[in-house]
Design an enzyme around this catalytic site. Sequence first.
Site, PDB file in Angstrom:
ATOM      1  N   ASP A  21      18.659  -2.620   1.111  1.00 24.76           N
ATOM      2  CA  ASP A  21      17.601  -2.646   0.095  1.00 24.76           C
ATOM      3  C   ASP A  21      17.870  -1.629  -1.005  1.00 24.76           C
ATOM      4  O   ASP A  21      16.966  -0.933  -1.456  1.00 24.76           O
ATOM      5  CB  ASP A  21      16.244  -2.381   0.752  1.00 24.76           C
ATOM      6  N   LYS A  79       6.172   5.916   6.979  1.00 20.96           N
ATOM      7  CA  LYS A  79       6.648   4.547   7.169  1.00 20.96           C
ATOM      8  C   LYS A  79       6.069   3.971   8.460  1.00 20.96           C
ATOM      9  O   LYS A  79       6.382   4.431   9.556  1.00 20.96           O
ATOM     10  CB  LYS A  79       8.172   4.521   7.204  1.00 20.96           C
ATOM     11  N   ILE A  93       3.022   2.978  -1.171  1.00 23.52           N
ATOM     12  CA  ILE A  93       4.041   2.995  -2.222  1.00 23.52           C
ATOM     13  C   ILE A  93       5.144   1.973  -1.959  1.00 23.52           C
ATOM     14  O   ILE A  93       6.081   1.854  -2.754  1.00 23.52           O
ATOM     15  CB  ILE A  93       4.668   4.394  -2.372  1.00 23.52           C
ATOM     16  N   GLY A  94       5.068   1.225  -0.871  1.00 23.46           N
ATOM     17  CA  GLY A  94       6.080   0.220  -0.578  1.00 23.46           C
ATOM     18  C   GLY A  94       5.710  -0.608   0.625  1.00 23.46           C
ATOM     19  O   GLY A  94       4.993  -0.149   1.517  1.00 23.46           O
ATOM     20  N   LYS A 134       5.104  -0.838   6.109  1.00 31.00           N
ATOM     21  CA  LYS A 134       4.309  -0.300   5.011  1.00 31.00           C
ATOM     22  C   LYS A 134       4.644   1.175   4.871  1.00 31.00           C
ATOM     23  O   LYS A 134       4.780   1.877   5.877  1.00 31.00           O
ATOM     24  CB  LYS A 134       2.807  -0.487   5.258  1.00 31.00           C
ATOM     25  N   VAL A 135       4.789   1.652   3.624  1.00 27.16           N
ATOM     26  CA  VAL A 135       5.126   3.046   3.370  1.00 27.16           C
ATOM     27  C   VAL A 135       4.036   3.679   2.522  1.00 27.16           C
ATOM     28  O   VAL A 135       3.634   3.115   1.500  1.00 27.16           O
ATOM     29  CB  VAL A 135       6.491   3.180   2.652  1.00 27.16           C
TER      30      VAL A 135
END
Length: 340
Positions: A171, A72, A30-31, A37-38
Amino acid sequence: MLQGETMVLSRFQLSDIELATNNFDATYCIGLDTDIKVYKAGLDDFVNSISSSTEGMNKGELSKKHITVAIKCTINRKGGRGKQAFFEELEMHSHTSYKHPNIVSLIGFCYEVDKMILVYEHASKSSLDDYLKSVDGMKNYTWTQRLHMCLEIARGLNHLHTSPQRIIHGDIKSATILLGMNHEAKIAYYGISKHRTNQEVGMEVYADPEYETTGKLERHSDVYSFGVVLFEIFCGRVAYSPVYMKDNEKGLAPIARMCVNDGSIERIIDPKLIEETDDDILTSNRRPNNDSLNRFLKVACQCLGEAANRATMQMVINELEIALNFHVSQYFLHFLDYFF
């Protein structure tokens, strides 16, 4: 490492995380950022019925529950500071002083083989970004509810800025703001982008122009990004919507400032905030009154101004509270007139 008053953190097994994400399959992602990386997935967590001691030792019986989490993963690149950043974030989140109702909480971690993983709560319906991109996402949010949302985000960000380590999120954008089951707003995954890359399409619209010049993140960089989010909530669209990008490559922020300055703010306000309804009392709650609107627009523009003139987040909170009080007071008077 974890000294002083600490929170209970679960230590997850890598095998459980791999199973939950289908071995980190891209469909769960998702990110992402340069070194992060999430993933969103479901995990079984063992929740202690009695809080831990200051040394972090568990006491009492454990109960098991299935939870939705954000996983995460830090990538430890050669010559990078991935490992150091992982332990800094783990230690930072472990202290109770960093816990806040408008900041997503760290639940646990995993440090196995070459994997450095932090597991965050994800008790949300969706991100603010998802709502803003949906045709009907914000239509039911009144001006009062939008001001409350702005205040919740502002309080979470202020908590970071005034914490002992004076944390810079780096962010802030609608995609990193989660809306919970009761629509409460929480800032997600702070620390995910201390060195911003903005590789995602459209994400540069949240970037402080002065950061782009200096390459150095400051607290006022977060304030600028928050100002963009304020206008997103006001307009009911993401800042990188094609509606704005076709007029300005920087998206919503410069357009919003121009509209405020030349008195054409009605061009960009969410139509749902000003549409008439059959019931006057409901209309008065949905529509921003002039005093409230002017206070909101003033502080939102101040967030987007020159860095030296930007307000602190506490000052922003004060102004938003005044905007809310103006609106609630007029709504109450409207209510009395309507029924009496």
